[in-house]
Scaffold this motif. Sequence first.
Motif, PDB file in Angstrom:
ATOM      1  N   ILE A 225       0.906  -1.080   0.011  1.00 49.97           N
ATOM      2  CA  ILE A 225       0.081  -0.106   0.030  1.00 49.97           C
ATOM      3  C   ILE A 225       0.819   1.451   0.003  1.00 49.97           C
ATOM      4  CG2 ILE A 225      -1.442   1.401   1.460  1.00 49.97           C
ATOM      5  CD1 ILE A 225      -2.855  -1.298   2.181  1.00 49.97           C
ATOM      6  N   LEU A 226       1.830   1.282   0.906  1.00 51.64           N
ATOM      7  CA  LEU A 226       2.721   2.187   0.826  1.00 51.64           C
ATOM      8  C   LEU A 226       3.327   2.625  -0.362  1.00 51.64           C
ATOM      9  CD1 LEU A 226       3.992   1.803   4.733  1.00 51.64           C
ATOM     10  CD2 LEU A 226       2.671   3.752   3.709  1.00 51.64           C
ATOM     11  N   GLU A 227       4.053   1.417  -0.854  1.00 55.09           N
ATOM     12  CA  GLU A 227       4.656   1.692  -2.343  1.00 55.09           C
ATOM     13  C   GLU A 227       3.859   2.215  -3.270  1.00 55.09           C
ATOM     14  OE1 GLU A 227       6.014  -2.202  -4.336  1.00 55.09           O
ATOM     15  OE2 GLU A 227       7.358  -2.080  -2.433  1.00 55.09           O
ATOM     16  N   LEU A 237      -9.089  -0.296  -2.733  1.00 57.54           N
ATOM     17  CA  LEU A 237      -9.985  -1.444  -2.191  1.00 57.54           C
ATOM     18  C   LEU A 237      -8.974  -2.816  -1.827  1.00 57.54           C
ATOM     19  CD1 LEU A 237     -12.963  -3.546  -3.171  1.00 57.54           C
ATOM     20  CD2 LEU A 237     -11.252  -4.479  -4.225  1.00 57.54           C
ATOM     21  N   VAL A 238      -9.043  -3.185  -0.717  1.00 59.50           N
ATOM     22  CA  VAL A 238      -8.560  -4.390  -0.338  1.00 59.50           C
ATOM     23  C   VAL A 238      -9.401  -5.555  -0.172  1.00 59.50           C
ATOM     24  CG1 VAL A 238      -7.244  -5.657   1.460  1.00 59.50           C
ATOM     25  CG2 VAL A 238      -6.768  -3.467   1.117  1.00 59.50           C
ATOM     26  N   LYS A 261      -8.417   0.505   8.064  1.00 59.30           N
ATOM     27  CA  LYS A 261      -8.760   1.730   8.574  1.00 59.30           C
ATOM     28  C   LYS A 261      -7.679   2.738   8.813  1.00 59.30           C
ATOM     29  CE  LYS A 261     -10.485   3.004  13.203  1.00 59.30           C
ATOM     30  NZ  LYS A 261     -10.613   2.818  14.379  1.00 59.30           N
ATOM     31  N   LYS A 262      -6.635   2.261   8.737  1.00 62.46           N
ATOM     32  CA  LYS A 262      -5.272   3.411   8.939  1.00 62.46           C
ATOM     33  C   LYS A 262      -5.171   4.123   7.762  1.00 62.46           C
ATOM     34  CE  LYS A 262      -0.268   2.887   9.636  1.00 62.46           C
ATOM     35  NZ  LYS A 262       0.838   2.255  10.423  1.00 62.46           N
ATOM     36  N   TYR A 263      -5.494   3.359   6.580  1.00 62.69           N
ATOM     37  CA  TYR A 263      -5.155   3.973   5.166  1.00 62.69           C
ATOM     38  C   TYR A 263      -6.481   4.520   4.510  1.00 62.69           C
ATOM     39  CZ  TYR A 263      -0.462   2.709   5.805  1.00 62.69           C
ATOM     40  OH  TYR A 263       0.737   2.317   6.442  1.00 62.69           O
ATOM     41  N   LYS A 264      -7.585   4.216   5.176  1.00 67.91           N
ATOM     42  CA  LYS A 264      -8.849   4.809   4.863  1.00 67.91           C
ATOM     43  C   LYS A 264      -9.361   3.779   3.177  1.00 67.91           C
ATOM     44  CE  LYS A 264      -9.187   9.218   6.892  1.00 67.91           C
ATOM     45  NZ  LYS A 264      -8.036   9.071   7.796  1.00 67.91           N
ATOM     46  N   ILE A 265      -9.102   2.562   3.327  1.00 64.23           N
ATOM     47  CA  ILE A 265      -9.386   1.825   1.980  1.00 64.23           C
ATOM     48  C   ILE A 265     -10.686   0.925   2.412  1.00 64.23           C
ATOM     49  CG2 ILE A 265      -8.408   0.164   0.657  1.00 64.23           C
ATOM     50  CD1 ILE A 265      -5.585   1.012   1.307  1.00 64.23           C
ATOM     51  N   VAL A 290     -15.044  -9.912  10.289  1.00 62.66           N
ATOM     52  CA  VAL A 290     -15.793  -9.707   9.154  1.00 62.66           C
ATOM     53  C   VAL A 290     -16.751  -8.706   9.313  1.00 62.66           C
ATOM     54  CG1 VAL A 290     -17.465 -11.410   9.678  1.00 62.66           C
ATOM     55  CG2 VAL A 290     -17.003 -10.902   7.195  1.00 62.66           C
ATOM     56  N   GLU A 291     -17.104  -8.368  10.544  1.00 64.25           N
ATOM     57  CA  GLU A 291     -18.051  -7.221  10.870  1.00 64.25           C
ATOM     58  C   GLU A 291     -17.490  -6.014  10.609  1.00 64.25           C
ATOM     59  OE1 GLU A 291     -15.494  -7.835  14.217  1.00 64.25           O
ATOM     60  OE2 GLU A 291     -16.682  -9.500  12.977  1.00 64.25           O
ATOM     61  N   ARG A 292     -16.096  -6.096  10.331  1.00 61.27           N
ATOM     62  CA  ARG A 292     -15.627  -4.490  10.246  1.00 61.27           C
ATOM     63  C   ARG A 292     -15.272  -4.322   8.524  1.00 61.27           C
ATOM     64  NH1 ARG A 292     -10.087  -4.361  13.612  1.00 61.27           N
ATOM     65  NH2 ARG A 292     -10.168  -2.259  12.577  1.00 61.27           N
ATOM     66  N   ALA A 293     -15.954  -5.255   7.827  1.00 61.46           N
ATOM     67  CA  ALA A 293     -15.856  -5.176   6.418  1.00 61.46           C
ATOM     68  C   ALA A 293     -16.861  -4.134   5.880  1.00 61.46           C
ATOM     69  CB  ALA A 293     -16.108  -6.613   5.686  1.00 61.46           C
ATOM     70  N   ASN A 294     -16.458  -3.477   4.750  1.00 64.39           N
ATOM     71  CA  ASN A 294     -17.576  -2.428   4.169  1.00 64.39           C
ATOM     72  C   ASN A 294     -18.469  -3.334   3.221  1.00 64.39           C
ATOM     73  OD1 ASN A 294     -14.660  -0.881   4.012  1.00 64.39           O
ATOM     74  ND2 ASN A 294     -16.509   0.568   4.616  1.00 64.39           N
TER      75      ASN A 294
END
Length: 491
Positions: A225-227, A237-238, A261-265, A290-294
Amino acid sequence: PDLLPACNGEITTMSFLQDVVDILLQYVVKSFDRSTKVIDFHYPNELLQEYNWELAEQPQTLEEILLNCRTTLKYAIKTGHPRYFNQLSTGLDMVGLAADWLTSAANTNMFTYEIAPVFVLLEYVTLRKMREMIGWPGGSGDGIFSPGGAISNMYAMLIARFKMFPEVKEKGMAAIPRLVAFTSEHSHFSVKKGAAALGIGTDSVILIRCDERGKMIPSDLERRILEAKQKGFVPFLVSATAGTTVYGAFDPLIAIADICKKYKIWMHVDGAWGGGLLMSRKHKWKLNGVERANSVTWNPHKMMGVPLQCSALLVREEGLMQSCNQMHASYLFQQDKHYDLSYDTGDKALQCGRHVDVFKLWLMWRAKGTTGFEAQIDKCLELAEYLYNKIKNREGYEMVFDGKPQHTNVCFWYIPPSLRSMEDNEERMSRLMKVAPVIKARMMEYGTTMVSYQPLGDKVNFFRMVISNPAATHQDIDFLIDEIERLGQDL
């Protein structure tokens, strides 16, 4: 011409349909009879030459039509047979089958409450229940039944892109920066396929390394992601996988959620194969996070044994699918109807015509209850463990990875006697590569059972056993092992 709506066609129609039902019922009974073949295999040119399949100017008699039905089922693969292990979707559920027949008789489309009142309400109720099981408060959110996991995953990508860049809907890809998506190297090919279809491009899907069990490595995800950000790309999207196609691996969702969450993806979970484990108190921990998924893909036509096709995409944020996809077609989604328009769900779908897929799942859920699905799923996982325990130290078998399988995927090589004393070198590898395809071909010739095989990475062809049919028993597993040994002894 003698069938309804022909004048006085009732009697002919009834006896014709009765004959069709008899053919179907015989097939159903045969599907569960272990003394019948799983497959009566013929090569394509043989089947083409043996029968006349061509379409003619003149109508055929009803007798010939019934014969066509019989012939078709004669060469169909009995996917409900307790020894069919070839695909992630197996089994033949009687209530599901009844629901499918009813759906075909009702023959309507899922776009508006106006023409599919009960089906639209059942989709609403069922999707809410599935979201509840994911762990979203009160089952809030959105969702849709789509033609399969690949389309569900594509919806997730479409919605994630729209959430970040709503202008893409009107202006297209030229108006936004270069997007990148991330998924594991063991993930389903549909993630790349969706990127190709949506104009994002397969090069924009970055594959993250997996550990030896096939789980995504979170530190590698963060590094990539950083790269991507340093190169000026926008990670949008991940796609984490809950139950990979080959190894049945579950990505570490909590760690992945933290990174998203950290990278707002947008975090998507492809639980097409593993989502069913949410029905099991014993196994649902594998989807912790899984409950944290969008968004989540979950295919009841796989582990839950619902007849094809039945795939759900579930979205945490309500209203997003609608604003992403709606086109306000005034001849279909009139705004001045006399009922609550929120039940006209068609405009949030990519399709216009959409098959009724919910009824099979809903009726089965009514017939089994959640506990019935749970028992069925627990049984399949127990059978996979039985197979694993049986072959892990057995002569002539090598496991593809160490440790108990997390899902019903059991991956192994069968090593014929001629290879057992050979040292591990190029020649052994190239000979081992040919073993599984030959055994598989012989299985199909004899018609006794079917199991999938494939290479993966640097690993040559191995068997991938999967169990999703509650009709399978310990004896069927024993049979499979004996059969592999019988067919591979001389290789």
